[in-house]
Scaffold this motif. Structure first.
Motif, PDB file in Angstrom:
ATOM      1  N   SER B 122      74.651 -34.559 -81.034  1.00 20.04           N
ATOM      2  CA  SER B 122      75.690 -34.102 -80.336  1.00 20.04           C
ATOM      3  C   SER B 122      76.672 -35.168 -79.762  1.00 20.04           C
ATOM      4  N   THR B 123      77.352 -35.276 -79.471  1.00 19.13           N
ATOM      5  CA  THR B 123      78.294 -36.362 -79.107  1.00 19.13           C
ATOM      6  C   THR B 123      77.535 -37.257 -77.434  1.00 19.13           C
ATOM      7  N   ARG B 124      76.307 -36.176 -76.923  1.00 20.35           N
ATOM      8  CA  ARG B 124      75.475 -36.666 -76.114  1.00 20.35           C
ATOM      9  C   ARG B 124      74.648 -37.787 -76.546  1.00 20.35           C
ATOM     10  N   ILE B 125      73.941 -37.007 -77.569  1.00 18.72           N
ATOM     11  CA  ILE B 125      72.874 -38.356 -78.508  1.00 18.72           C
ATOM     12  C   ILE B 125      73.317 -39.018 -79.222  1.00 18.72           C
ATOM     13  N   SER B 127      76.429 -41.131 -78.529  1.00 23.05           N
ATOM     14  CA  SER B 127      77.023 -42.048 -77.659  1.00 23.05           C
ATOM     15  C   SER B 127      76.086 -43.053 -76.735  1.00 23.05           C
ATOM     16  N   THR B 128      75.232 -42.343 -76.608  1.00 23.33           N
ATOM     17  CA  THR B 128      74.086 -42.824 -76.175  1.00 23.33           C
ATOM     18  C   THR B 128      73.070 -43.793 -77.135  1.00 23.33           C
ATOM     19  N   TYR B 143      78.438 -44.500 -72.479  1.00 25.78           N
ATOM     20  CA  TYR B 143      78.803 -42.516 -73.137  1.00 25.78           C
ATOM     21  C   TYR B 143      79.516 -41.830 -71.879  1.00 25.78           C
ATOM     22  N   ASP B 144      79.285 -42.330 -70.319  1.00 23.05           N
ATOM     23  CA  ASP B 144      79.494 -41.385 -68.895  1.00 23.05           C
ATOM     24  C   ASP B 144      81.429 -41.721 -69.042  1.00 23.05           C
ATOM     25  N   ALA B 147      82.636 -39.068 -71.447  1.00 21.11           N
ATOM     26  CA  ALA B 147      82.878 -38.161 -71.143  1.00 21.11           C
ATOM     27  C   ALA B 147      84.267 -38.004 -70.318  1.00 21.11           C
ATOM     28  N   GLU B 177      84.645 -32.120 -81.523  1.00 20.58           N
ATOM     29  CA  GLU B 177      82.975 -31.500 -81.111  1.00 20.58           C
ATOM     30  C   GLU B 177      83.471 -30.287 -80.296  1.00 20.58           C
ATOM     31  N   ARG B 178      83.850 -31.176 -78.870  1.00 19.61           N
ATOM     32  CA  ARG B 178      85.463 -30.462 -78.251  1.00 19.61           C
ATOM     33  C   ARG B 178      86.753 -29.779 -78.954  1.00 19.61           C
ATOM     34  N   MET B 179      87.018 -29.646 -79.834  1.00 19.35           N
ATOM     35  CA  MET B 179      87.715 -28.641 -80.182  1.00 19.35           C
ATOM     36  C   MET B 179      86.755 -27.722 -81.090  1.00 19.35           C
TER      37      MET B 179
END
Lengths: 306, 451
Positions: B122-125, B127-128, B143-144, B147, B177-179
């Motif tokens: 995911s973007t979270r995983i 990007s971190t 990553y923040d 965000a 992902e957000r789209m």
């Protein structure tokens, strides 16, 4: 217009944002025959707004002008009427990403408060997701429902008036994510767990005090949540300014005609002999921090349901 | 396939079929076994000390030698057992405080227990992960900060987004992902083609890519000035060299270059074709056809495939140019190694009024210049220059404190909203700038409250 879709022209019934200038804007409900007062004069909705393109400049009766903007959850957050303390876009951004929200996600939220986060969540999960939001204060719950209706997003959200710590979210085993912004989040962890889908759901708890965070983390662990992680995020804004600094007069050696070399680039000082009165300045562009900044909003604790 | 990761190696075969989030143990032979939940005997009161005043760190407190431990590992003893052995053979363990014991066990577990968890990307995983392991590839975009960009840019289903990034495709993936596959994205790229290494790591379904377009930055100027056309597109290098060889008159080369020029002229009927070239190919055709028929057939098929692909690419390019020409994009995201000012000044032309845009830069200074140039240009309001400060915390009973600070390393953002550009009046644009710019000291106070 809609909070989940862009429109090009202003229509009757829209919520639009009137931008007056630096940091100065307010929302307005567009209605035929209505008039809005601004410090630049009057805006007549029927002639000045309806049918105009979003982003247009509108001249008010006194001659000054404003811009009319399409609403977004971020603009709404900066301009909504506060019924409670709200979450701002900085926290909302990291919450959205850490909860892995996207179109189609099912989210549970409590408390609804003034609907700042709610609007952002609805925007992210549209068009196929849903927000279940719980608010224990009856009037706030009703006001939230009304706003969602006015903003054309009622099909994406369900507002429930109950106490999440006693009665939960009203759904079970379907949520991709749960968000808690309540005084005693540890009391709602159990309900959060049952609302979340079987595997992989994400939870977030927002608390201003570290003691609340400590209790919440312990309870999360007891309930078998993993990847428990607490963080905080702060926004630093900068103003872009052209700064002029004076060059100090360090005097001159008796026979020395040239300056120390520092201000060689400054035309006003080049080749000028002696006199203390001729002091040059150096100009530069700088990103100047604000005098005061937000130092704390709350701690964000994230975890995964395993 | 053997995966090597942080001194561990294993095969992923046994993982197939398990749910995301399952934790595995790496057994001997590199196989994965789902890990059983072990009940920690946490309720027992362990023997522990009160502080470290008498603990001497002389490196001699562990009785097991390097070889002893290796022998244990070779015997195939489980990591848990090894940790237990280490604890029993440590002379100082029971003198440590409970907290220190916990810390010790955690550290040894990490080293000797080969446990991995497989998670869904995911973007979270991602990007971190990228920020921790390959920050250089993503211009140190923390990553923040990413965000913030996604939210400030109002990235959501149904938008028509323009994305310009040199972050290995991570930013593009986050936007996609957000789209959720709705709407469309036009990715602007420098050089030969867009980089989407990170994008493929998201595991998006195929249809997400149906409305993902790309457009070369090198053509932006011509598009804006109205001089963009298929003729100005560079021929592929191969075509150029063959065109040269054609004039030499060698038989073999004539043959292949005949096919090349034939392919060139066939699909692009709209394109102006060099008249003399056409004449030449027709002549050559008449002479050599019979002789090289078989060879021709084979290479013709390859060439035809290549021709078809080339034609597809050019068709897509024209379509994307048309999309840009509409100048109605719902937003612009820029996160690249290039100086942001020229990018913004040109790409903003393609964005509709009353839409947000966000520019990321690793450094603050280029954004200062960008801000100034945007003020001069006009057509933008609510310009904000910001950075976010992120701090992780360790929360344990009686041991809660911030973990490590990453402030200062996350990059900067310049964001704003487009408005209808008043091209005619220079006066109004300067007064607009004045209006939206530096506040009086009175306004400062109100600003503080609003934070």
């Amino acid at each position: 217009m809609s909070f989940v879709e862009y429109g090009d022209t202003i229509k009757d019934g829209d919520t639009a944002i009137v931008f007056l200038g630096h940091e100065s804007m307010f929302p307005v409900k567009v209605q035929h025959g209505t008039v809005t007062q601004t410090k630049y004069g009057v805006i007549r909705h029927s002639t000045d707004l309806i049918g105009k393109k979003y982003g247009s400049k509108v001249t008010c009766s006194k001659g000054g002008w404003v811009f009319i903007l399409h609403p977004t959850p971020e603009l709404w957050t900066m301009n909504l009427p506060h019924r409670t303390q709200i979450l701002y876009s900085t926290d909302i951004s990291i919450i959205t990403m850490m909860l892995e929200l996207k179109p189609g996600s099912i989210v549970c939220e409590s408390g609804t408060g003034s609907g700042s986060l709610s609007h952002a969540l609805i925007r992210t999960v549209a068009p196929t997701g849903h927000l279940y939001t719980v608010e224990f204060h009856q009037q706030r719950a009703e006001k939230a429902r009304e706003e969602f209706r006015e903003h054309g997003v009622e099909h994406l959200v369900t507002v429930t008036n109950q106490d999440v710590c006693k009665s939960g979210f009203g759904v079970s085993n379907i949520a991709d994510a749960v968000f808690l912004d309540i005084p005693s989040p540890w009391e709602a962890i159990g309900h959060a767990k049952s609302a979340l889908k079987a595997e992989g759901g994400r939870i977030c708890s927002f608390s201003p005090c570290i003691e609340q965070v400590q209790r919440t983390c312990l309870v999360m662990e007891e309930y078998g949540f993993t990847e428990i992680n607490t963080l905080e995020i702060l926004l630093r804004m900068y103003n872009v300014r052209t700064i002029s600094l004076q060059i100090p007069d360090l005097g001159k050696a008796a026979e020395d005609n040239s300056s120390a070399g520092f201000d060689s680039s400054n035309p006003s000082n080049q080749g000028s002999p002696c006199t203390n009165l001729q002091q040059g300045t150096v100009q530069f562009k700088s990103g100047v921090p604000l005098r005061e900044m937000v130092g704390h909003t709350g701690y964000l604790t994230f975890a995964t349901k395993s | 396939r053997k995966i090597i990761f942080e001194k561990q190696w294993f095969y992923l075969d046994n993982a197939i079929g398990h749910i995301y989030g399952t934790t595995f143990e790496v057994t001997s032979g590199g196989n994965l076994q789902p890990k059983q939940e072990v009940e920690e005997a946490a309720t027992e009161t362990k023997e522990a000390g009160t502080d470290n005043r008498n603990i001497v760190d002389d490196g001699k407190s562990q009785k097991l030698t390097h070889d002893d431990i290796k022998a244990l590992k070779d015997k195939g003893i489980k990591g848990q057992e090894i940790v237990q052995q280490l604890i029993e053979n440590s002379t100082t363990f029971r003198d440590k405080t409970e907290f220190a014991q916990d810390k010790y066990i955690k550290k040894k577990k990490k080293k000797y227990e080969a446990v991995i968890t497989i998670v869904k990307p995911s973007t979270r995983i991602l990007s971190t992960m990228y920020y921790a392991r390959e920050p250089g590839k993503i211009n140190h975009l923390r990553y923040d900060t990413l965000a913030q960009m996604l939210t400030l840019g109002n990235i959501r289903a149904g938008n028509k987004m323009i994305v310009m990034e040199t972050c290995a495709g991570l930013v593009l993936g986050a936007v996609m992902e957000r789209m959720g596959g709705y709407g469309s994205i036009i990715q602007m790229y420098p050089g030969g083609g867009p980089v989407r290494a990170a994008t493929s790591c998201f595991g998006f379904p195929k249809h997400f890519f149906d409305n993902l377009h790309e457009f070369p930055l090198s053509k932006v100027d011509s598009l804006l000035s109205g001089t963009f056309s298929m003729e100005t597109l560079p021929l592929e290098p191969e075509d150029n060299t063959l065109a040269e060889e054609e004039s030499n008159g060698l038989t073999d080369e004539k043959q292949t270059c005949l096919q090349e020029t034939e392919d060139e002229s066939a699909p692009e009927a709209a394109m102006e074709v060099n008249q003399t070239e056409e004449q030449e190919t027709m002549d050559i055709n008449a002479e050599d056809v019979e002789f090289k028929e078989n060879k021709e057939k084979e290479s013709k098929e390859n060439v035809r495939e290549k021709q078809r692909k080339q034609w597809e690419r050019r068709k897509k390019l024209i379509e994307t140019a048309a999309l840009l020409r509409e100048k109605n994009a719902d937003g612009l995201i820029v996160a690249s190694k290039f100086h942001p000012t020229p990018l913004l000044l040109s790409l903003l032309e393609f964005v509709a009024p009353s839409r947000p845009f966000v520019v990321y830069c690793q450094y603050k200074e280029p954004l200062l210049e960008c801000y100034t140039k945007l003020r001069e240009r006009g057509g933008v309001i609510n310009l904000k220059l910001s950075e976010t400060w992120l701090r992780n915390y360790q929360v344990l009973p009686d041991r809660s404190h911030p973990k490590l600070t990453m402030s200062g390393g996350g990059g900067y953002l310049l964001s704003g909203i487009t408005v209808v550009l008043d091209k005619g009046k220079a006066d109004s644009s300067t007064s607009e700038a004045l209006k939206t710019d530096e506040p009086s000291s009175k306004r400062c106070k109100v600003q503080d409250l609003h934070c």
